[in-house]
Write a protein that holds these residues in place. Sequence first.
Motif, PDB file in Angstrom:
ATOM      1  N   GLU A  44       0.826  -1.198   0.000  1.00  0.00           N
ATOM      2  CA  GLU A  44       0.000   0.000   0.000  1.00  0.00           C
ATOM      3  C   GLU A  44       0.865   1.254   0.000  1.00  0.00           C
ATOM      4  OE1 GLU A  44      -3.226   0.134  -0.305  1.00  0.00           O
ATOM      5  OE2 GLU A  44      -3.265  -2.036  -0.460  1.00  0.00           O
ATOM      6  N   PRO A  45       0.537   2.252  -0.836  1.00  0.00           N
ATOM      7  CA  PRO A  45       1.288   3.509  -0.821  1.00  0.00           C
ATOM      8  C   PRO A  45       1.188   4.198   0.534  1.00  0.00           C
ATOM      9  CG  PRO A  45      -0.159   3.363  -2.744  1.00  0.00           C
ATOM     10  CD  PRO A  45      -0.531   2.249  -1.820  1.00  0.00           C
ATOM     11  N   ARG A  46       2.265   4.868   0.899  1.00  0.00           N
ATOM     12  CA  ARG A  46       2.272   5.600   2.156  1.00  0.00           C
ATOM     13  C   ARG A  46       2.862   6.983   1.911  1.00  0.00           C
ATOM     14  NH1 ARG A  46       4.902   1.911   6.668  1.00  0.00           N
ATOM     15  NH2 ARG A  46       6.580   1.809   5.142  1.00  0.00           N
ATOM     16  N   PRO A  47       2.040   7.915   1.398  1.00  0.00           N
ATOM     17  CA  PRO A  47       2.542   9.236   1.020  1.00  0.00           C
ATOM     18  C   PRO A  47       3.156  10.001   2.177  1.00  0.00           C
ATOM     19  CG  PRO A  47       0.351   8.845   0.122  1.00  0.00           C
ATOM     20  CD  PRO A  47       0.632   7.738   1.087  1.00  0.00           C
ATOM     21  N   GLU A  48       2.719   9.699   3.386  1.00  0.00           N
ATOM     22  CA  GLU A  48       3.213  10.485   4.504  1.00  0.00           C
ATOM     23  C   GLU A  48       4.594  10.055   4.971  1.00  0.00           C
ATOM     24  OE1 GLU A  48       1.757   6.719   6.181  1.00  0.00           O
ATOM     25  OE2 GLU A  48       1.087   8.145   4.625  1.00  0.00           O
ATOM     26  N   GLN A  49       5.098   8.951   4.426  1.00  0.00           N
ATOM     27  CA  GLN A  49       6.365   8.403   4.895  1.00  0.00           C
ATOM     28  C   GLN A  49       7.535   9.318   4.521  1.00  0.00           C
ATOM     29  OE1 GLN A  49       7.674   4.800   3.016  1.00  0.00           O
ATOM     30  NE2 GLN A  49       8.523   4.035   4.909  1.00  0.00           N
ATOM     31  N   LYS A  50       8.450   9.542   5.427  1.00  0.00           N
ATOM     32  CA  LYS A  50       9.633  10.328   5.135  1.00  0.00           C
ATOM     33  C   LYS A  50      10.630   9.474   4.368  1.00  0.00           C
ATOM     34  CE  LYS A  50       9.243  13.253   9.238  1.00  0.00           C
ATOM     35  NZ  LYS A  50       9.900  13.711  10.474  1.00  0.00           N
ATOM     36  N   ARG A  51      11.463  10.143   3.597  1.00  0.00           N
ATOM     37  CA  ARG A  51      12.413   9.398   2.814  1.00  0.00           C
ATOM     38  C   ARG A  51      13.375   8.633   3.721  1.00  0.00           C
ATOM     39  NH1 ARG A  51      17.324  11.861  -0.348  1.00  0.00           N
ATOM     40  NH2 ARG A  51      16.129  13.757  -0.084  1.00  0.00           N
ATOM     41  N   PRO A  52      13.564   7.313   3.480  1.00  0.00           N
ATOM     42  CA  PRO A  52      14.468   6.527   4.308  1.00  0.00           C
ATOM     43  C   PRO A  52      15.917   6.989   4.151  1.00  0.00           C
ATOM     44  CG  PRO A  52      13.289   5.149   2.706  1.00  0.00           C
ATOM     45  CD  PRO A  52      12.926   6.557   2.443  1.00  0.00           C
ATOM     46  N   ARG A  53      16.741   6.609   5.091  1.00  0.00           N
ATOM     47  CA  ARG A  53      18.123   7.070   5.088  1.00  0.00           C
ATOM     48  C   ARG A  53      18.982   6.241   4.145  1.00  0.00           C
ATOM     49  NH1 ARG A  53      19.849   7.533  11.270  1.00  0.00           N
ATOM     50  NH2 ARG A  53      21.748   8.322  10.288  1.00  0.00           N
ATOM     51  N   ASN A  54      18.759   4.929   4.097  1.00  0.00           N
ATOM     52  CA  ASN A  54      19.601   4.064   3.281  1.00  0.00           C
ATOM     53  C   ASN A  54      19.014   3.961   1.882  1.00  0.00           C
ATOM     54  OD1 ASN A  54      21.570   2.297   2.478  1.00  0.00           O
ATOM     55  ND2 ASN A  54      20.600   0.512   3.413  1.00  0.00           N
ATOM     56  N   VAL A  55      19.208   5.020   1.099  1.00  0.00           N
ATOM     57  CA  VAL A  55      18.608   5.078  -0.226  1.00  0.00           C
ATOM     58  C   VAL A  55      19.620   5.580  -1.235  1.00  0.00           C
ATOM     59  CG1 VAL A  55      16.295   5.532   0.681  1.00  0.00           C
ATOM     60  CG2 VAL A  55      17.772   7.450   0.049  1.00  0.00           C
ATOM     61  N   ALA A  56      19.304   5.334  -2.502  1.00  0.00           N
ATOM     62  CA  ALA A  56      20.050   5.917  -3.609  1.00  0.00           C
ATOM     63  C   ALA A  56      19.065   6.670  -4.474  1.00  0.00           C
ATOM     64  CB  ALA A  56      20.755   4.830  -4.424  1.00  0.00           C
ATOM     65  N   CYS A  57      19.464   7.851  -4.925  1.00  0.00           N
ATOM     66  CA  CYS A  57      18.584   8.678  -5.745  1.00  0.00           C
ATOM     67  C   CYS A  57      18.710   8.276  -7.210  1.00  0.00           C
ATOM     68  CB  CYS A  57      18.935  10.149  -5.572  1.00  0.00           C
ATOM     69  SG  CYS A  57      17.906  11.244  -6.564  1.00  0.00           S
ATOM     70  N   PHE A  58      17.581   7.990  -7.829  1.00  0.00           N
ATOM     71  CA  PHE A  58      17.529   7.693  -9.249  1.00  0.00           C
ATOM     72  C   PHE A  58      16.536   8.652  -9.901  1.00  0.00           C
ATOM     73  CE2 PHE A  58      19.456   3.776  -7.851  1.00  0.00           C
ATOM     74  CZ  PHE A  58      20.255   3.387  -8.921  1.00  0.00           C
ATOM     75  N   GLY A  59      16.988   9.855 -10.186  1.00  0.00           N
ATOM     76  CA  GLY A  59      16.143  10.828 -10.845  1.00  0.00           C
ATOM     77  C   GLY A  59      14.938  11.213 -10.011  1.00  0.00           C
ATOM     78  N   GLU A  60      13.757  10.828 -10.485  1.00  0.00           N
ATOM     79  CA  GLU A  60      12.507  11.151  -9.816  1.00  0.00           C
ATOM     80  C   GLU A  60      12.126  10.127  -8.752  1.00  0.00           C
ATOM     81  OE1 GLU A  60      10.512  14.121 -10.655  1.00  0.00           O
ATOM     82  OE2 GLU A  60      12.625  14.387 -11.164  1.00  0.00           O
ATOM     83  N   ALA A  61      13.004   9.180  -8.459  1.00  0.00           N
ATOM     84  CA  ALA A  61      12.673   8.105  -7.516  1.00  0.00           C
ATOM     85  C   ALA A  61      13.870   7.822  -6.608  1.00  0.00           C
ATOM     86  CB  ALA A  61      12.249   6.845  -8.263  1.00  0.00           C
ATOM     87  N   PHE A  62      13.595   7.046  -5.559  1.00  0.00           N
ATOM     88  CA  PHE A  62      14.626   6.636  -4.613  1.00  0.00           C
ATOM     89  C   PHE A  62      14.555   5.126  -4.422  1.00  0.00           C
ATOM     90  CE2 PHE A  62      13.426  10.958  -3.593  1.00  0.00           C
ATOM     91  CZ  PHE A  62      14.650  11.602  -3.522  1.00  0.00           C
ATOM     92  N   LEU A  63      15.726   4.491  -4.401  1.00  0.00           N
ATOM     93  CA  LEU A  63      15.805   3.059  -4.156  1.00  0.00           C
ATOM     94  C   LEU A  63      16.096   2.852  -2.679  1.00  0.00           C
ATOM     95  CD1 LEU A  63      15.719   0.362  -5.795  1.00  0.00           C
ATOM     96  CD2 LEU A  63      18.225   0.405  -5.691  1.00  0.00           C
TER      97      LEU A  63
END
Length: 245
Positions: free
Chosen positions: A134-153
């Motif tokens: 389920e989408p969770r729009p309110e979630q803050k961006r996680p710390r262990n991520v990589a930025c891929f343009g318009e998205a985060f892994l």
Amino acid sequence: MLQNASIVVVDDEPDILSMVSDYLGRDGYHVSRCANGAELDRTLDKTSPDLVVLDVNLPDEDGISIARRLQATRRVPIVMLTALNDTIDRVVGLEVGADDYITKPFDLRELSARVRAVLRRAPGADGVPAAPREPRPEQKRPRNVACFGEAFLDFDARRLIDRNGVDLPITATEFAMLSTFAEHPNKVLTRDRLLGDAPEHGSGCCDRAIDIRVTRIRKRIEVNPTRPQVIRTVRSVGYVYVPPN
């Protein structure tokens, strides 16, 4: 553990259905058998499998249509079974979100290797939690991520999310590809390198499979997928991931 994974095998040929199911069962998997899409739906009402082995040529509803429907609702990893000369089916299968394919007739050991490789890349493998559906729009961006343009892994949750924290569709194989890009920023990666630990299909098929997956990923992460800036093509070699400055 992978050996305890739940697998559904879908094939309308009784001999192949029995042969594949028995072989995977001997490998330690919990296997359910279905002869068509209707039986698969009834099975999915009762259980959530870790992987589906899906024949393309099924009565009533074909495997391509089923794969498209599953990826829209469940995102379960899929290994497709295709006829030897059905290149179009293999290409379309990858485009709708299948993780791998194998052509009939096939060696059961090769099928087992493909299943194992897809399961290793799937969310939930080795104790890593599966991504929420389920989408969770309110979630803050996680710390262990990589930025891929318009998205985060998100490496911890094995998710691809947009800038609002909403889940974007991604297969286990696509997650593995993005992880490889993230580990090697600004370095040209060949298609063989991006294939990772997936079994070989032959160079031509491998190249096509990688190109299809990159195209699918670009549609989710690039501002303009027709002029990609995040995952760029290096002609005759492969691709390069260009992270933000």
